[in-house]
Design a protein around this motif. Structure first.
Motif, PDB file in Angstrom:
ATOM      1  N   HIS A  16       0.838  -1.209   0.000  1.00 11.92           N
ATOM      2  CA  HIS A  16       0.000   0.000   0.000  1.00 11.92           C
ATOM      3  C   HIS A  16       0.874   1.262   0.000  1.00 11.92           C
ATOM      4  CE1 HIS A  16      -3.653   2.265   0.590  1.00 11.92           C
ATOM      5  NE2 HIS A  16      -3.146   2.841   1.674  1.00 11.92           N
ATOM      6  N   SER A  92      -2.298  12.121   5.241  1.00 18.54           N
ATOM      7  CA  SER A  92      -3.350  11.167   4.858  1.00 18.54           C
ATOM      8  C   SER A  92      -2.798   9.757   4.727  1.00 18.54           C
ATOM      9  CB  SER A  92      -4.003  11.597   3.542  1.00 18.54           C
ATOM     10  OG  SER A  92      -4.735  12.784   3.726  1.00 18.54           O
ATOM     11  N   SER A  96      -4.016   6.376   6.584  1.00 23.53           N
ATOM     12  CA  SER A  96      -4.490   5.240   5.790  1.00 23.53           C
ATOM     13  C   SER A  96      -3.847   3.930   6.232  1.00 23.53           C
ATOM     14  CB  SER A  96      -4.260   5.482   4.295  1.00 23.53           C
ATOM     15  OG  SER A  96      -2.914   5.318   3.954  1.00 23.53           O
ATOM     16  N   VAL A  99      -5.928   2.870   8.954  1.00 22.81           N
ATOM     17  CA  VAL A  99      -7.178   2.322   8.414  1.00 22.81           C
ATOM     18  C   VAL A  99      -6.974   0.863   8.019  1.00 22.81           C
ATOM     19  CG1 VAL A  99      -8.768   2.444   6.444  1.00 22.81           C
ATOM     20  CG2 VAL A  99      -8.158   4.527   7.684  1.00 22.81           C
ATOM     21  N   ALA A 136      -8.933   3.702  -2.653  1.00 24.96           N
ATOM     22  CA  ALA A 136      -8.252   3.818  -1.356  1.00 24.96           C
ATOM     23  C   ALA A 136      -6.881   4.459  -1.521  1.00 24.96           C
ATOM     24  CB  ALA A 136      -8.115   2.444  -0.704  1.00 24.96           C
ATOM     25  N   ASN A 139      -7.475   8.159  -2.112  1.00 29.15           N
ATOM     26  CA  ASN A 139      -7.852   8.812  -0.853  1.00 29.15           C
ATOM     27  C   ASN A 139      -6.664   8.924   0.101  1.00 29.15           C
ATOM     28  OD1 ASN A 139     -10.498   9.451  -1.387  1.00 29.15           O
ATOM     29  ND2 ASN A 139     -11.286   7.521  -0.605  1.00 29.15           N
ATOM     30  N   SER A 140      -5.708   8.029  -0.031  1.00 31.28           N
ATOM     31  CA  SER A 140      -4.539   8.050   0.845  1.00 31.28           C
ATOM     32  C   SER A 140      -3.558   9.163   0.502  1.00 31.28           C
ATOM     33  CB  SER A 140      -3.805   6.710   0.777  1.00 31.28           C
ATOM     34  OG  SER A 140      -4.628   5.680   1.249  1.00 31.28           O
ATOM     35  N   GLY A 147     -10.366  11.264   3.366  1.00 29.92           N
ATOM     36  CA  GLY A 147      -9.606  10.093   2.949  1.00 29.92           C
ATOM     37  C   GLY A 147      -8.901   9.344   4.053  1.00 29.92           C
ATOM     38  N   GLY A 148      -8.170  10.029   4.891  1.00 31.39           N
ATOM     39  CA  GLY A 148      -7.381   9.337   5.903  1.00 31.39           C
ATOM     40  C   GLY A 148      -7.859   9.581   7.316  1.00 31.39           C
ATOM     41  N   ASN A 151     -11.706   8.591   8.060  1.00 31.87           N
ATOM     42  CA  ASN A 151     -11.846   7.130   7.985  1.00 31.87           C
ATOM     43  C   ASN A 151     -11.198   6.445   9.173  1.00 31.87           C
ATOM     44  OD1 ASN A 151     -13.258   7.196   5.595  1.00 31.87           O
ATOM     45  ND2 ASN A 151     -11.505   6.687   4.321  1.00 31.87           N
TER      46      ASN A 151
END
Length: 199
Positions: A16, A92, A96, A99, A136, A139-140, A147-148, A151
């Protein structure tokens, strides 16, 4: 045998992060500047209290659209690491990662409670699907609340809620949701009400 999550979960997080790194050098656009300009002002020590910009212009007679949590985090990162897109987008990206971990923990807990076989493998699958999702990843790297930061605190609340943790944990996570975006707590309460009516 090494537990599966101790090897695969960090690998999913690294994949990621790699995908985020490939995209994080983009130029800023749209609403991202709404957060960057006031954060740069605060980082420079010119805390004017103005938190709303539109089309590159300061809006003087406007109320604070969102609580300033994200802007202050962003100003801290700018103060420490500068104004590069990678530094600014790291806020962010860091949330993430949280998340991803919470997706694993929540999925594992829910499936274990329902006595699903190989619940940890299903949790890793859920986590990996999120990690490689283009939405995702986008958004990160976005410089915005949803986004981050938001969430992360929403999933933290759900984690504490499903864990049946003490009220203080629920309250603190709910406070951080509220301090991230004012409109979310009523929606969260409505969702929890519907969830509990169906139980």
């Amino acid at each position: 045998m090494i537990p599966l999550k101790k090897f695969i979960l960090p690998l999913i997080i690294l994949v990621h992060l790699f995908l985020i790194f490939l995209s994080a050098g983009q130029l800023f656009y749209g609403d991202e500047t709404v957060y960057i300009i006031p954060a740069q002002e605060i980082a420079a020590g010119n805390s004017s209290g103005h938190m709303v910009y539109s089309d590159g212009k300061l809006i003087d007679n406007s109320m604070l659209m969102h609580p300033p949590t994200y802007i202050y985090l962003l100003s801290l990162v700018i103060s420490l690491f500068g104004k590069s897109p990678y530094a600014i987008r790291s806020v962010s990206a860091i949330f993430s990662i949280g998340v991803l971990i919470l997706i694993y923990l929540i999925t594992d807990r829910i499936l274990k409670k329902r006595e699903v076989k190989n619940h940890n493998i299903w949790a890793l699958i859920a986590c990996s699907l999120y990690a490689i999702s283009p939405m995702a990843i986008q958004n990160s790297i976005l410089v915005e609340i949803d986004g981050g930061l938001l969430n992360f605190f929403l999933l933290l609340f759900i984690y504490f809620y499903t864990s049946q943790k003490k009220f203080v944990y629920l309250f603190l996570s709910l406070f951080m949701i509220f301090w991230s975006k004012l409109t979310v707590p009523p929606l969260l309460f409505g969702s929890l009400l519907l969830l509990n009516l169906g139980a």
